[in-house]
Design a protein around this motif. Structure first.
Motif, PDB file in Angstrom:
ATOM      1  N   SER A 108      -4.763   8.212  -7.321  1.00  0.00           N
ATOM      2  CA  SER A 108      -3.682   7.549  -7.349  1.00  0.00           C
ATOM      3  C   SER A 108      -3.693   6.147  -8.020  1.00  0.00           C
ATOM      4  CB  SER A 108      -2.570   7.278  -6.778  1.00  0.00           C
ATOM      5  OG  SER A 108      -1.705   6.125  -7.081  1.00  0.00           O
ATOM      6  N   THR A 154      -3.107   3.013  -6.489  1.00  0.00           N
ATOM      7  CA  THR A 154      -3.662   2.899  -5.432  1.00  0.00           C
ATOM      8  C   THR A 154      -4.861   1.874  -6.198  1.00  0.00           C
ATOM      9  OG1 THR A 154      -2.581   4.664  -4.309  1.00  0.00           O
ATOM     10  CG2 THR A 154      -4.746   3.577  -3.649  1.00  0.00           C
ATOM     11  N   THR A 167      -6.402   1.516   6.466  1.00  0.00           N
ATOM     12  CA  THR A 167      -7.112   1.070   5.349  1.00  0.00           C
ATOM     13  C   THR A 167      -6.623  -1.091   5.188  1.00  0.00           C
ATOM     14  OG1 THR A 167      -5.534   3.127   4.086  1.00  0.00           O
ATOM     15  CG2 THR A 167      -6.004   0.934   2.422  1.00  0.00           C
ATOM     16  N   LEU A 214       0.779  -1.500   0.097  1.00  0.00           N
ATOM     17  CA  LEU A 214       0.075   0.315   0.183  1.00  0.00           C
ATOM     18  C   LEU A 214       0.401   1.526   0.119  1.00  0.00           C
ATOM     19  CD1 LEU A 214      -2.858  -1.096   2.553  1.00  0.00           C
ATOM     20  CD2 LEU A 214      -3.106  -0.979  -0.145  1.00  0.00           C
ATOM     21  N   ASN A 255       2.446   1.771  -3.182  1.00  0.00           N
ATOM     22  CA  ASN A 255       1.856   2.521  -4.454  1.00  0.00           C
ATOM     23  C   ASN A 255       1.249   3.489  -3.876  1.00  0.00           C
ATOM     24  OD1 ASN A 255       1.100   0.153  -6.541  1.00  0.00           O
ATOM     25  ND2 ASN A 255       1.418  -0.878  -4.814  1.00  0.00           N
ATOM     26  N   ALA A 313      -0.975   4.679  -1.701  1.00  0.00           N
ATOM     27  CA  ALA A 313      -2.007   5.011  -0.764  1.00  0.00           C
ATOM     28  C   ALA A 313      -2.505   5.863   0.218  1.00  0.00           C
ATOM     29  CB  ALA A 313      -2.464   3.586  -0.232  1.00  0.00           C
ATOM     30  N   ALA A 358      -7.777   5.946   2.068  1.00  0.00           N
ATOM     31  CA  ALA A 358      -6.380   6.038   0.367  1.00  0.00           C
ATOM     32  C   ALA A 358      -6.620   7.328  -0.227  1.00  0.00           C
ATOM     33  CB  ALA A 358      -6.689   4.353  -0.027  1.00  0.00           C
ATOM     34  N   ASN A 359      -5.976   7.061  -0.365  1.00  0.00           N
ATOM     35  CA  ASN A 359      -5.766   8.315  -1.996  1.00  0.00           C
ATOM     36  C   ASN A 359      -6.244   7.440  -3.178  1.00  0.00           C
ATOM     37  OD1 ASN A 359      -4.574  10.072  -3.532  1.00  0.00           O
ATOM     38  ND2 ASN A 359      -2.926   8.869  -3.987  1.00  0.00           N
TER      39      ASN A 359
END
Length: 411
Positions: free
Chosen positions: A305, A308, A165, A128, A131, A133, A301-302
């Protein structure tokens, strides 16, 4: 002095002047009078125009200058026998095979679509973080409802707690797996640029549906008008089409998803409101600037992205794949994990009654018991006239229901 110069001929100019300098030659005089810039051989030979100096051997001009035709012809050509070429080639291959295992070998090459092609079953904290997140939005854009998901602040940006997350992602994957196990319809939605292959891959794994274009308002609440022309089909527990439901599909309303997974809830709030009105559970990726109350199951989370989104959608898609595999395995053993809707159950009962009546009527006609049936009424068996009347009433009821549905849709 002027008179003496005018009497001197051109051939007498090769004399010493008063200063002791050498005078110009006739060729040089012609070159000066014609004002040409071409270095003639006579002028160069007699010293009037100095020759062009040759560039040094290590200069750039000498390196880029092309050799003349004579120089090319002077280059010695290798004296090579054509018969030795196969032997040299075999020697080269033998040496290459001997040294092939030497040196470094790249076992794993970077593939940008590796997580999309081979999504993981679970996402670790390292995956995570790798990437992105954990990257939130600016502290000026945060939603106070997300305070329980925020780990801290760094350079004016909120950092999302990856422990939260990972926990929420495990819960959401469990929900997707159980919905797929019980034969539910799962819809993956991602309408941002670049999310099309992500939702398509997740829907392919989970055996669901995907949406990567703009949501049409009223697709769920007004589905009779928007989804009316869509084609429906009835499948059995092994996902094989079942024949004999053509009349039922004419009267049936369009189906709605049993679970919606949204990768960008901020752009799809009309869809989330329709799902809330119809009591459809939703799973959404919630960033620090989004409202966690807009979805049923949050995944902090993001959401900006694509990496993500690939990880989250891949984990949920694999969960749906596991649920589908469990369902088909139990169905092969004779265990059905889902129940027929009420409309289909009623339709099956009516069709069973009609078929039973037709079989009884055919049997009595074959036995020649028409007079017995006229004298003695058999309980629970319809004759031909009653069967025709029953079918007529069924068609009238179906037409009335279809007209009523159209009037409600028009209103």
């Amino acid at each position: 002095m002027v008179c003496s110069l005018t009497c001197i001929s051109a051939s007498q100019l090769l004399t010493q002047d008063q200063t002791g300098r050498k005078a110009l030659s006739p060729a040089g005089l012609r070159a000066l009078t014609t004002q040409t810039t071409t270095a003639t051989p006579d002028a160069v030979a007699e010293g009037a125009i100095p020759p062009t100096p040759k560039p040094p051997a290590n200069s750039l001009i000498a390196k880029v200058s092309r050799p003349t035709q004579q120089q090319w012809s002077a280059i010695p050509k290798p004296d090579r026998d054509i018969a030795t070429i196969p032997t040299e080639f075999n020697t080269f291959n033998r040496l290459q095979n001997r040294t092939r295992s030497l040196g470094s070998r790249v076992e794993l090459r970077h593939d940008p679509d590796h997580l999309l092609k081979n999504p993981p079953d679970e996402a670790s904290l390292e995956m995570l973080m790798a990437n992105q997140a954990h990257m939130g939005h600016s502290t000026a854009l945060w939603n106070p409802s997300n305070s329980r998901y925020i780990h801290g602040v760094r350079e004016g940006i909120h950092i999302i707690s990856l422990e939260q997350t990972a926990a929420e992602l495990r819960r959401a994957s469990r929900v997707v797996e159980e919905v797929a196990y019980y034969g539910g319809i799962i819809l993956f939605v991602g309408t941002r640029p670049g999310q099309m292959p992500i939702v398509v891959r997740a829907a392919e794994l989970a055996g669901g549906y995907h949406l990567f274009s703009k949501w049409t308002p009223g697709t769920i609440t007004n589905r009779d008008q928007i989804l009316g022309p869509m084609q429906l089909k009835i499948v059995d527990e092994m996902d094989q089409p079942v024949e004999g439901f053509d009349k039922h599909l004419l009267d049936r309303r369009p189906v709605v998803p049993d679970l919606v997974v949204c990768l960008n809830p901020l752009e799809n709030w009309p869809m989330l409101r329709e799902c809330a009105q119809e009591n459809i559970p939703t799973i959404g990726v919630i960033d620090t600037n989004a409202d966690p109350a807009s979805v049923t199951y949050t995944i902090p989370a993001n959401d900006d992205s694509l990496r993500t989104a690939t990880v989250i959608a891949g984990v949920l898609g694999k969960a749906g794949q596991r649920g589908q595999a469990r369902r088909l395995k139990d169905a092969a053993l004779g265990e059905v994990t889902w129940r027929n809707p009420v409309e289909i159950s009623k339709f099956l009962e009516i069709q069973a009654m009609i078929k039973h009546a037709e079989d009884e009527a055919a049997r009595l006609n074959a036995e020649g018991a028409e007079q017995d049936r006229a004298n003695k009424k058999i309980h629970g068996v319809m004759d031909a006239e009653e069967l025709e009347a029953f079918k007529l009433l069924q068609d009238l009821e179906r037409e009335r229901r279809s007209k009523g549905g159209r009037r409600r849709g028009d209103e």
